[in-house]
Design a protein around this motif. Sequence first.
Motif, PDB file in Angstrom:
ATOM      1  N   HIS A   1      -2.155  32.125  36.481  1.00 52.87           N
ATOM      2  CA  HIS A   1      -2.311  32.988  35.304  1.00 52.87           C
ATOM      3  C   HIS A   1      -1.248  34.078  35.271  1.00 52.87           C
ATOM      4  O   HIS A   1      -0.810  34.482  34.188  1.00 52.87           O
TER       5      HIS A   1
ATOM      6  N   LEU B   1       2.020  32.778  33.724  1.00 54.53           N
ATOM      7  CA  LEU B   1       2.016  32.641  32.265  1.00 54.53           C
ATOM      8  C   LEU B   1       2.487  33.914  31.561  1.00 54.53           C
ATOM      9  O   LEU B   1       2.887  33.879  30.400  1.00 54.53           O
TER      10      LEU B   1
ATOM     11  N   PRO C   1      -7.336  35.850  33.344  1.00 54.60           N
ATOM     12  CA  PRO C   1      -7.347  35.460  31.941  1.00 54.60           C
ATOM     13  C   PRO C   1      -8.645  35.837  31.207  1.00 54.60           C
ATOM     14  O   PRO C   1      -9.730  35.784  31.785  1.00 54.60           O
TER      15      PRO C   1
ATOM     16  N   THR D   1     -12.334  33.734  31.517  1.00 51.81           N
ATOM     17  CA  THR D   1     -12.185  32.275  31.445  1.00 51.81           C
ATOM     18  C   THR D   1     -11.672  31.647  32.738  1.00 51.81           C
ATOM     19  O   THR D   1     -11.426  30.450  32.787  1.00 51.81           O
TER      20      THR D   1
ATOM     21  N   HIS E   1     -10.656  35.672  27.097  1.00 50.93           N
ATOM     22  CA  HIS E   1     -10.671  35.149  25.743  1.00 50.93           C
ATOM     23  C   HIS E   1     -11.456  36.132  24.878  1.00 50.93           C
ATOM     24  O   HIS E   1     -12.442  36.699  25.341  1.00 50.93           O
TER      25      HIS E   1
ATOM     26  N   MET F   1      -9.771  27.590  30.124  1.00 52.67           N
ATOM     27  CA  MET F   1      -9.499  27.604  28.677  1.00 52.67           C
ATOM     28  C   MET F   1      -8.206  28.378  28.421  1.00 52.67           C
ATOM     29  O   MET F   1      -7.882  29.287  29.179  1.00 52.67           O
ATOM     30  N   PRO F   2      -7.487  28.062  27.339  1.00 53.50           N
ATOM     31  CA  PRO F   2      -6.310  28.881  27.028  1.00 53.50           C
ATOM     32  C   PRO F   2      -6.752  30.314  26.736  1.00 53.50           C
ATOM     33  O   PRO F   2      -7.574  30.524  25.853  1.00 53.50           O
ATOM     34  N   PRO F   3      -6.253  31.290  27.491  1.00 54.47           N
ATOM     35  CA  PRO F   3      -6.717  32.662  27.296  1.00 54.47           C
ATOM     36  C   PRO F   3      -6.096  33.324  26.064  1.00 54.47           C
ATOM     37  O   PRO F   3      -5.019  32.920  25.626  1.00 54.47           O
ATOM     38  N   THR F   4      -6.784  34.316  25.521  1.00 59.37           N
ATOM     39  CA  THR F   4      -6.224  35.141  24.449  1.00 59.37           C
ATOM     40  C   THR F   4      -5.216  36.122  25.040  1.00 59.37           C
ATOM     41  O   THR F   4      -4.208  36.426  24.442  1.00 59.37           O
TER      42      THR F   4
END
Length: 238
Positions: free
Chosen positions: A207, A210, A218, A147, A220, A152-155
């Motif tokens: 990243h 985070l 990151p 991602t 997803h 996008m918000p990563p998993t």
Amino acid sequence: MKLDILAIAAHPDDVELTCGGTLLKMANKGYKTGILDLTAGEMGTRGTPETRAKEAALAAKILRVSWRSTLGVPDSDVQSSRQHKMRLAQIIRDLRPHTVILPYWQARHPDHYHASLLGYEGCFLAGLKQLPLTGEPHRPFKILYATSFEGMPPTFIVDITKEYAQRRKAILAYGSQFRPAKSESRQRVFLAIDELDSRMDVLARHHGQLINVKYGEPFHQKEPMQAEDIFTLPVRSI
Ligand SMILES: [Zn+2]
């Protein structure tokens, strides 16, 4: 050849920019990794296809990738057509990867989101017995989406702090894309090398932050992550 992990993307250098550190990390752990570029990046305004192929081979070597090839889809016209899906499915059957990394399915560049769909559908078709393909049916166990480009918000995020310098070298191997040629003024280069370098750095640092490390990549995944032991979950909350 059988691969553990195969990263698929639209253009040569997409993989390096989005998950190159992760591929290197996995290769260093002993996994066999590979890269499939769907196009040869021939629509790029800079560098000939021959130059880009050489650069891609060098980048693969730097990332310790065991296998790299091009599917031969026309650049700027990536589509999930039957013909492309079948060719991709054959490659999935031949290489039998356990994990496939695809671009995220929403993207600014149409080639990127089409690559995501083509990748997913190729993986699906590879598992169908009745198709006129050679080899045993095979579907990857895991499909992950890189991602990094899309924010996008990563998993989850992979710590690539140790691999960052090497990943940087692999990206800079694409000199024809980023380095101003001697005949060109710097202003005409779409993305000058120092600009690219600082963008890469900011993104990987963001990243990394985070998950409380220096550099991160990151990903997803559509299905939730399973946990067996909630005591050893990484990343400090407060
Ligand atoms: Zn691309």
